[in-house]
Design an enzyme around this catalytic site. Structure first.
Site, short mmCIF file in Angstrom:
data_model
loop_
_atom_site.label_atom_id
_atom_site.label_comp_id
_atom_site.label_asym_id
_atom_site.label_seq_id
_atom_site.Cartn_x
_atom_site.Cartn_y
_atom_site.Cartn_z
N GLU A 1 39.65 23.18 38.19
CA GLU A 1 39.93 23.83 39.56
C GLU A 1 38.61 24.00 40.13
O GLU A 1 37.36 24.04 39.77
CB GLU A 1 40.16 25.43 39.14
CG GLU A 1 41.50 25.51 38.55
CD GLU A 1 41.75 27.04 38.24
OE1 GLU A 1 41.36 27.92 38.91
OE2 GLU A 1 42.71 27.02 37.61
N GLU B 1 43.29 30.23 31.19
CA GLU B 1 42.47 31.50 31.23
C GLU B 1 43.04 32.45 29.93
O GLU B 1 43.52 33.39 30.30
CB GLU B 1 42.95 32.24 32.28
CG GLU B 1 42.43 31.42 33.78
CD GLU B 1 40.89 31.76 34.01
OE1 GLU B 1 40.16 32.20 33.11
OE2 GLU B 1 40.54 31.66 35.13
C1 GAL Z 1 41.43 30.86 38.43
C2 GAL Z 1 42.81 30.79 37.84
C3 GAL Z 1 43.62 30.39 38.88
C4 GAL Z 1 43.59 31.13 39.99
C5 GAL Z 1 42.10 31.07 40.54
C6 GAL Z 1 41.82 31.93 41.61
O1 GAL Z 1 40.46 31.40 37.36
O2 GAL Z 1 42.85 29.72 36.69
O3 GAL Z 1 45.14 30.83 38.36
O4 GAL Z 1 43.65 32.54 39.59
O5 GAL Z 1 41.23 31.36 39.63
O6 GAL Z 1 42.75 31.80 42.67
#
Ligand code: GAL
Length: 948
Positions: free
Chosen positions: A475, A406
C-alpha cells in the site's frame, strides 16, 4: 448460539476445490428470496427450517445482496476498531439475524445423484437447511462453501433456508477497513455432480523462457483427458506432463489457450495461461523478467449494492484499470468474486490474491489476545487460507498468495504460510505484517516514505533476510480526497533500484454509498463509533468516475514515455515485456493552444526497457507560444480499449510567448467621491481595492493564503497536521490593515499588512496598479514580517466576479486540476469549461479544481462579456460558486450552494498535496514556505465577440 461463537471454521461443507464451470447441470438460485430480519437469534423464528413454515408475510430480498442496503438495519463503517466489545470469541447478543428462504423446483432433466449447493459468499455466518435437514454452517465471509445435497433434493418444492448472523466469531477475523454489511452477497448455485465427473483439478501451466516451451500438467482424478485444439493436443491423459511450444501469458500479453478436461461423464472448459513465477537475484520475476508492479488495492464496492458486485462491475473495474495502465491488483483484503479473477486472466493483470483475514482491532489493545497467535483460532486461519488457494489455484493472473492484512504476527500466520508453500510451491507468499520476513517470500511495507524505500533500494536495510528479498509497497499513495501527491518520486525509486518492484496505490475506489443527492460515508447512518470519510480514499469516485488522482497515476505509470531528447524526441519503452510495434506515434503542433499542424511520427520499434531518439518533424512557423505534443496510441483495438487509445504522451516546447509589449501607462489616478479611477478600473478610495473592471462589478483582488483543507492537509498521523498548524497560526482568518493608499502619481500603490489575530507575524502585501490600453496591470509584492511558523496553504489573490460569469477558457495547464506534487497529467493547451465543470466533486468537500501554469484565463457570461487575466508569465486559478470557507464547512457535495458571485483565486504558489491522510506528508520540494514573493497579473474587461 454455540456455532456462532465457535472460533473454528464452520461445519458440514465438502473439501474446498477450484471454482469452475462444466457441462454438468447447474441451477442458479439467485433472485428474489423471502427475508426476515430479527434483532437477535433469540428473537428469530425457532421453526424457520421447517419446510412448512409460513413465510408469506415476509419481505422479499434479492439474493445476492447485503440487507442493510435494502432497508433492513443500517450500514456501519469502522476502519480499525471493532464495533462490538473485544471479548473473543464472543459477539453481542443483539446480533441481527437474517432468515432467508427460497422455494425452488428442479429443472425437468435434473439428474439423480450427487449435487453440491455452492455459496460464494455469506457475511458473516450462515446456517443452512434444505428441506428441513441441516447442511451445516459457513464462516469466512468472502470464501465459498459447498454442501452435498443430492439425497435431499426433490423434483419440486425444495425449501432452502439460510440463517445469516451479522456477527460471529469470524467477525474477529474480518476487521477490514470497510463497511460492516451482512447477507448472502455472492451467488448461490446448485451443481449436479455426475458420477465419474471432475471433482477438482489443478492445471499447472509453466513456461520456460529459455526454451520457449510450456509444460502443462493437470492434477485431477483418474481418466481425465486434456484437449487444447489450438496446440494440437487431443485426448492427452491429463496427469502426464506435456511440453509444447507456446506463447507465454503475461499481464501485457494475456494469451490464454482454450481447452477442455473431460471424462466420459463431464467436460470442463479450461483457459490455460503459461507462466512461471520465480524469485531470483532478489527479484520477483515472471517468465524470467523482473516485474514492475503498477498496482492498486481493490475492494469490491458498488455504491448501491456494496460488496455484492456484478460481473459487469468487475469488468468495468478491469477495463478502467487497463485503460489507466494499471498492471497489478492486490485483492484487499479478501478473495474477490471469482469472476474478477477470470477477467484478470482474460484482460491481463498481475494479482496478489489475499486471504479473508484482518484482526486490526486488536492493534489499539497492544495486540493482546490477537487471534494470530492464539491456538484456538488456528483451524480458522488454515481453513481460510485453504479455501482461498483451492478456489483460485487455476488462475494464471494470481502470482502471489497473501495471508491477509493487518493481523500483526503469530504462529497461525506462519502455519498458513507453511501450508501454502507445501501446497503451491509455484507462487511466493506475501504478508506485510511479517516484519522480519521469517515466513514470507517478499518484503512488503505500507506507506513507507521515499527515503525509506531508497534505503531498501540501496541495500541498507538493517535486516539481513529482508535485504535479499524483492521489495514491494503493498500500500502506498493513499488516494483520500484531493491527492495523492508525490507519486513521481516513488516511480523514480522503482526504476532506479531493481529490488524495488513497485506497489499498490491505496485504494481503487471510494466506498461511498448512494444517498439522495450525495454519497454517504461513516457516521451518516448514526453509527456510535465510526471513522467518517476515511472510507472515501479511492482513485475512482464511488460511481466509478476517475478522479484526478487516477489521471495522475496513469500518467506516472504510462508504459511509453515521450520527452525532449538529444536529437529531438526521446521515446522510452517502459513495458516489462512487449515492444512498441503495436503503437502509432502522432504529433500535433499547437500555437497558443490551437492546432496548426499534425502528422505521424516515424518511430522505430523500441524494445522493452529501451529508448530511441527521433528527429523532430518539420512544421510551419508559429506566432504565439507553441508546443509539440507527441502521443503513442494503440494502432488497433484491443479487448480493453479501441484503436487510438493513448498509452503515453509528452510535450516539447517549440517557441516561447512573444515578449509582451510594456504597458503604456495611462495614468494618472482620478479621484471622485470615495472612489479612485485608473484606466478601466474603479477602486475604493479607503481600502484601495478594485470594485469595477470595465462595466463589471468585482470584489478584490486581495491577498489570500487559505484553502479549504484537504484530507491530506488534515493528516492522520500523531502530531499536529499541516491544517492544524495553519489554523493555530490563524491563517484562515487573516485581517487586512491598509497602511497607505497612494494615488498621487501614474500608479495606484496600496500598501497593506495581512496578518492573523493574536499573532505577531504577518505578510506585507503591496499592490501596484498601472493602467494600460484596455486594462490594468497589478504587481503584488509580498514580504513576510516576523517569525512565520510553518508553511502556507497557498499564496495569491482572491476576488469575486458576477455569478453570470459561468464560462471559463484558459491557455495553460489542463484539462484537469493540478498541484505542485501532482501535475504530471496536465499538458499545456487551450481549454474551456463551465465554472461548475471546474469543480472536482470530492465526496467530502475540500480544496479542488486548481488549474496550473495558466498563461491567461477568461471568465465570461452567456453574452460573451467578462474579464480576462494574464499572467507574467503564469499563475494558478480556481473559480467556484462558493467561498473557500463554505467549501471547508460542507460535509457532503449537496451542501455546497451557489451564491450570486463566482469566487476566483489567482495564485503565485500552492502548497503540495502529499499523502498525509495515511503516509508521508508533502515532500520538502513542494512545501510552500513563506518568502518574499512578487508576481504580476494583467486584468482586462472582455467585450462580447472579441477574441481572447
Ligand atoms: C492500511 C490498511 C488498509 C486501509 C489503509 C488506510 O493500514 O491496510 O486497509 O485501512 O490503511 O486507508
Amino acid at each position: 448460539m454455540a456455532y456462532v461463537e465457535d472460533p473454528g471454521p464452520g461445519y458440514g461443507s465438502v473439501a474446498p476445490r477450484a471454482a469452475f464451470g462444466s457441462d454438468a447441470p447447474a441451477l442458479s438460485l439467485t433472485g428474489a428470496w423471502r427475508f426476515r430480519l430479527s434483532p437477535s437469534l433469540a428473537a428469530a423464528p425457532p421453526d424457520v427450517a421447517d419446510p412448512d413454515f409460513d413465510d408469506s408475510g415476509w419481505d422479499e430480498l434479492p439474493v445476492p445482496s447485503l440487507w442493510q442496503l435494502h432497508g433492513h438495519g443500517r450500514p456501519a463503517y469502522t476502519n480499525v476498531h471493532y464495533p462490538f466489545p473485544v471479548d473473543p470469541p464472543h459477539v453481542p447478543s443483539e446480533n441481527p439475524t437474517g432468515d432467508h428462504r427460497l422455494r425452488f423446483d428442479l429443472p425437468a432433466a435434473w439428474p439423480a445423484g450427487s449435487a453440491l449447493l455452492r455459496f460464494d459468499g455469506i457475511d458473516s455466518c450462515g446456517r443452512i437447511w434444505l428441506n428441513g435437514t441441516e447442511l451445516g454452517v459457513t464462516k469466512g465471509s468472502r470464501l465459498p462453501a459447498e454442501f452435498e445435497v443430492g439425497p435431499l433434493l426433490r423434483p419440486d418444492g425444495n425449501v432452502l433456508v439460510v440463517r445469516v448472523h451479522q456477527w460471529s466469531a469470524g467477525s474477529y477475523l474480518e476487521d477490514q477497513d470497510m463497511w460492516w454489511l451482512s447477507g448472502i452477497f455472492r451467488a448461490v448455485t446448485l451443481l449436479a455432480r455426475p458420477a465419474g465427473g471432475i471433482g477438482d483439478y489443478w492445471l499447472h501451466a509453466d513456461y520456460d523462457h529459455t526454451t520457449g516451451l510450456g509444460t502443462v500438467r493437470v492434477e485431477t482424478g483418474p481418466d481425465v483427458l486434456l484437449d487444447i485444439p489450438s496446440l494440437g493436443v487431443a485426448g492427452h491423459p491429463a496427469g502426464e506432463p506435456l511440453d509444447l511450444p507456446v506463447e507465454p501469458w503475461s499481464a501485457e500479453t494475456p494469451r490464454l489457450y482454450d481447452g477442455t478436461l473431460s471424462t466420459v461423464a463431464e467436460r470442463v472448459p479450461v483457459r490455460i495461461g503459461f507462466r512461471t513465477v520465480t524469485i531470483e537475484d532478489g527479484q520477483l520475476k515472471v517468465n524470467g523478467r523482473r516485474l514492475l508492479l503498477r498496482g492498486v488495492n481493490r475492494h469490491e464496492h458498488d455504491p448501491r449494492t456494496g460488496r455484492a458486485v456484478s460481473r459487469e462491475t468487475a469488468l468495468a473495474d478491469v477495463l478502467l484499470m487497463k485503460r489507466h495502465h494499471v498492471n497489478a491488483v492486490r485483492t484487499s483484503h479478501y478473495p474477490p468474486d471469482p469472476a474478477f479473477l477470470e477477467l484478470c486472466d482474460e484482460y491481463g493483470l498481475w494479482v496478489i490474491d489475499e486471504c479473508d483475514l484482518e484482526t486490526h482491532g486488536f492493534g489499539p489493545l497492544g495486540w493482546d489476545r490477537n487471534p494470530s497467535s492464539e491456538p484456538m483460532w488456528m483451524d480458522a486461519y488454515l481453513d481460510r487460507m485453504r479455501r482461498t488457494v483451492e478456489r483460485d489455484k487455476n488462475r494464471p493472473s494470481v502470482i502471489l498468495w497473501s495471508l491477509g492484512n493487518e493481523s500483526h504476527t503469530g504462529d497461525n500466520l506462519a502455519r498458513m504460510a507453511d501450508w501454502v508453500r507445501e501446497r503451491d510451491p509455484g507462487r511466493p507468499v506475501h504478508y506485510e505484517g511479517d516484519h522480519d520476513c521469517s515466513y514470507v517470500d517478499v518484503h512488503s511495507r505500507m506507506y513507507a516514505t521515499p527515503s525509506e524505500v531508497e534505503r531498501i533500494g540501496l541495500g541498507e536495510d538493517d535486516d539481513q533476510r529482508r535485504r535479499v528479498l524483492p521489495f514491494i509497497l503493498c500500500e502506498y499513495a493513499h488516494a483520500m480526497g484531493n491527492g495523492p501527491g508525490g507519486l513521481l518520486e516513488y516511480r523514480e525509486l522503482f526504476e532506479r533500484y531493481p529490488n524495488c518492484q513497485g506497489g499498490f496505490v491505496w485504494e481503487w475506489i471510494d466506498h461511498g454509498l448512494a444517498a439522495p443527492g450525495h454519497f454517504a460515508y461513516g457516521g451518516d447512518f448514526g453509527e456510535t463509533i465510526h471513522d467518517g470519510n476515511f472510507v472515501i480514499d479511492g482513485l475512482l469516485f464511488p460511481d466509478r468516475t476517475p478522479s484526478p488522482g487516477l489521471t495522475e497515476f496513469a500518467k506516472i505509470i504510462e508504459p511509453v514515455r515521450i520527452d525532449p531528447g538529444p536529437d529531438g524526441i526521446r521515446v522510452a519503452n517502459h513495458y516489462d515485456f512487449v515492444d512498441t510495434g503495436h503503437l502509432t506515434f502522432t504529433w500535433v503542433l499547437e500555437d497558443e493552444g490551437i492546432a496548426v499542424a499534425q502528422g505521424v511520427l516515424d518511430v522505430p520499434v523500441v524494445h522493452s526497457g529501451q529508448s530511441v531518439s527521433v528527429p523532430l518533424p518539420s512544421w510551419p512557423p508559429t506566432r504565439g507560444e507553441s508546443w509539440l505534443t507527441v502521443s503513442a496510441s494503440l494502432s488497433s483495438g484491443t479487448s480493453w480499449a479501441p484503436a487510438g487509445h493513448v498509452v503515453g504522451w509528452g510535450q516539447l516546447p517549440v517557441s516561447p510567448a512573444p515578449a509582451r509589449p510594456a504597458p503604456v501607462v495611462r495614468g494618472p489616478v482620478f479621484r471622485t467621491t470615495g472612489r479612485l479611477i485608473l484606466g478601466a478600473g474603479e477602486f475604493d478610495a479607503v481600502t484601495g481595492t478594485l470594485t469595477t473592471l470595465g462595466d463589471h462589478p468585482v470584489r478584490g483582488p486581495r491577498l489570500d493564503v487559505w484553502r479549504a483543507t484537504t484530507d491530506n492537509d488534515r493528516g492522520s498521523s500523531p502530531g499536529p497536521s499541516e491544517a492544524s498548524q495553519w489554523r493555530a497560526a490563524g491563517l484562515h482568518r487573516m485581517q487586512h490593515r491598509v497602511i497607505e493608499v497612494d494615488a498621487d502619481g501614474d500608479e495606484l500603490l496600496v500598501r497593506t499588512r495581512v496578518a492573523p489575530p493574536a499573532q505577531p507575524f504577518g505578510l506585507f502585501a503591496d499592490y501596484t496598479w498601472t493602467a494600460f490600453d484596455g486594462g490594468l496591470q497589478l504587481r503584488v509584492d509580498v514580504t513576510p514580517d516576523g517569525e512565520f511558523p510553518g508553511t502556507l496553504p497557498r499564496l495569491g489573490l482572491t476576488m469575486a466576479v458576477p455569478g453570470t460569469f459561468g464560462s471559463a477558457e484558459w491557455f495553460g495547464g489542463g484539462p484537469g486540476e493540478a498541484y505542485p506534487d501532482s501535475r504530471q497529467a496536465v499538458r499545456i493547451g487551450r481549454f474551456s469549461s463551465s465554472v461548475d465543470g471546474l469543480q472536482t466533486p470530492y465526496v467530502y468537500p475540500q480544496e479542488n479544481g486548481n488549474r496550473t501554469d495558466v498563461r491567461w484565463a477568461r471568465l465570461t457570461n452567456p453574452a460573451g462579456t467578462g474579464i480576462r487575466v494574464d499572467g507574467d508569465p503564469a499563475f494558478d486559478f480556481t473559480a467556484r460558486r462558493w467561498t473557500a470557507a463554505a467549501l471547508e464547512t460542507a460535509r457532503h457535495t449537496d451542501e455546497l450552494e451557489s451564491g450570486s458571485l463566482v469566487h476566483v483565486t489567482l495564485d503565485a504558489a500552492q502548497h503540495g498535496l502529499g499523502t498525509a491522510a495515511c503516509g508521508p506528508g508533502v515532500l520538502p520540494a513542494y512545501r510552500l514556505v513563506p518568502r518574499k514573493t512578487s508576481f504580476t497579473l494583467l486584468f482586462r474587461p472582455v467585450a462580447s465577440g472579441v477574441a481572447n
